[in-house]
Motif scaffolding. Structure first.
Motif, PDB file in Angstrom:
ATOM      1  N   ALA A   9       0.840  -1.208   0.000  1.00  0.00           N
ATOM      2  CA  ALA A   9       0.000   0.000   0.000  1.00  0.00           C
ATOM      3  C   ALA A   9       0.872   1.254   0.000  1.00  0.00           C
ATOM      4  CB  ALA A   9      -0.933  -0.010   1.201  1.00  0.00           C
ATOM      5  N   LEU A  10       1.946   1.259   0.775  1.00  0.00           N
ATOM      6  CA  LEU A  10       2.864   2.399   0.805  1.00  0.00           C
ATOM      7  C   LEU A  10       3.523   2.596  -0.560  1.00  0.00           C
ATOM      8  CD1 LEU A  10       4.389   4.626   2.308  1.00  0.00           C
ATOM      9  CD2 LEU A  10       6.072   2.893   2.941  1.00  0.00           C
ATOM     10  N   LEU A  11       3.958   1.513  -1.160  1.00  0.00           N
ATOM     11  CA  LEU A  11       4.559   1.610  -2.490  1.00  0.00           C
ATOM     12  C   LEU A  11       3.564   2.174  -3.495  1.00  0.00           C
ATOM     13  CD1 LEU A  11       6.579  -1.716  -2.690  1.00  0.00           C
ATOM     14  CD2 LEU A  11       7.496   0.607  -2.622  1.00  0.00           C
ATOM     15  N   ASN A  12       2.310   1.794  -3.375  1.00  0.00           N
ATOM     16  CA  ASN A  12       1.287   2.305  -4.277  1.00  0.00           C
ATOM     17  C   ASN A  12       1.171   3.820  -4.175  1.00  0.00           C
ATOM     18  OD1 ASN A  12      -1.035   1.842  -6.134  1.00  0.00           O
ATOM     19  ND2 ASN A  12      -2.136   2.776  -4.434  1.00  0.00           N
ATOM     20  N   GLU A  13       1.357   4.356  -2.966  1.00  0.00           N
ATOM     21  CA  GLU A  13       1.273   5.804  -2.767  1.00  0.00           C
ATOM     22  C   GLU A  13       2.513   6.532  -3.280  1.00  0.00           C
ATOM     23  OE1 GLU A  13       0.518   6.429   1.367  1.00  0.00           O
ATOM     24  OE2 GLU A  13      -1.398   5.370   1.307  1.00  0.00           O
ATOM     25  N   ASP A  18       0.823   4.149 -12.821  1.00  0.00           N
ATOM     26  CA  ASP A  18       0.183   2.851 -12.568  1.00  0.00           C
ATOM     27  C   ASP A  18       1.213   1.771 -12.270  1.00  0.00           C
ATOM     28  OD1 ASP A  18      -2.225   4.035 -13.079  1.00  0.00           O
ATOM     29  OD2 ASP A  18      -2.377   3.319 -15.144  1.00  0.00           O
ATOM     30  N   GLY A  19       2.339   2.148 -11.702  1.00  0.00           N
ATOM     31  CA  GLY A  19       3.421   1.201 -11.455  1.00  0.00           C
ATOM     32  C   GLY A  19       3.001  -0.026 -10.675  1.00  0.00           C
ATOM     33  N   ILE A  20       2.295   0.155  -9.581  1.00  0.00           N
ATOM     34  CA  ILE A  20       1.888  -0.985  -8.758  1.00  0.00           C
ATOM     35  C   ILE A  20       0.788  -1.778  -9.458  1.00  0.00           C
ATOM     36  CG2 ILE A  20       0.832  -1.661  -6.561  1.00  0.00           C
ATOM     37  CD1 ILE A  20       3.777  -0.887  -6.375  1.00  0.00           C
ATOM     38  N   ASN A  22       0.544  -2.239 -12.612  1.00  0.00           N
ATOM     39  CA  ASN A  22       1.236  -3.068 -13.602  1.00  0.00           C
ATOM     40  C   ASN A  22       1.890  -4.275 -12.951  1.00  0.00           C
ATOM     41  OD1 ASN A  22       0.534  -1.353 -15.701  1.00  0.00           O
ATOM     42  ND2 ASN A  22       2.373  -0.126 -15.494  1.00  0.00           N
ATOM     43  N   VAL A  23       2.457  -4.077 -11.771  1.00  0.00           N
ATOM     44  CA  VAL A  23       3.069  -5.184 -11.036  1.00  0.00           C
ATOM     45  C   VAL A  23       2.002  -6.197 -10.643  1.00  0.00           C
ATOM     46  CG1 VAL A  23       4.239  -5.801  -8.881  1.00  0.00           C
ATOM     47  CG2 VAL A  23       5.022  -3.834 -10.199  1.00  0.00           C
ATOM     48  N   GLU A  24       0.878  -5.695 -10.123  1.00  0.00           N
ATOM     49  CA  GLU A  24      -0.207  -6.577  -9.686  1.00  0.00           C
ATOM     50  C   GLU A  24      -0.707  -7.458 -10.833  1.00  0.00           C
ATOM     51  OE1 GLU A  24      -4.573  -6.334  -7.514  1.00  0.00           O
ATOM     52  OE2 GLU A  24      -3.528  -4.489  -8.040  1.00  0.00           O
ATOM     53  N   GLN A  25      -0.794  -6.902 -12.017  1.00  0.00           N
ATOM     54  CA  GLN A  25      -1.279  -7.655 -13.176  1.00  0.00           C
ATOM     55  C   GLN A  25      -0.344  -8.799 -13.560  1.00  0.00           C
ATOM     56  OE1 GLN A  25      -1.796  -4.711 -16.210  1.00  0.00           O
ATOM     57  NE2 GLN A  25      -3.658  -3.883 -15.300  1.00  0.00           N
ATOM     58  N   GLN A  26       0.910  -8.699 -13.184  1.00  0.00           N
ATOM     59  CA  GLN A  26       1.878  -9.725 -13.547  1.00  0.00           C
ATOM     60  C   GLN A  26       1.852 -10.925 -12.613  1.00  0.00           C
ATOM     61  OE1 GLN A  26       5.785  -8.075 -14.359  1.00  0.00           O
ATOM     62  NE2 GLN A  26       4.846  -6.166 -15.067  1.00  0.00           N
TER      63      GLN A  26
END
Length: 52
Positions: A9-13, A18-20, A22-26
């Motif tokens: 969650a911190l990284l998302n902020e 849309d970096g996180i 994109n990571v989540e989709q992988q």
């Protein structure tokens, strides 16, 4: 597991764009739980503590 979700969650902020997302989709669906706090409005650590 809670700490991992908090870090995600911190990284998302802090990660731009849309970096996180994109990571989540992988990741496979089994990892969806890690991103539980990403889109929540109130994070559990932001909730006021309840007094007894």
């Amino acid at each position: 597991m809670f700490r991992i979700k908090a870090v995600v969650a911190l990284l998302n902020e802090t990660v731009p764009g849309d970096g996180i997302a994109n990571v989540e989709q992988q990741f496979p669906d089994e990892f969806d739980e890690l991103f539980e706090f990403v889109d929540t409005e109130g994070k559990p650590w932001e909730q006021p503590e309840q007094s007894e």
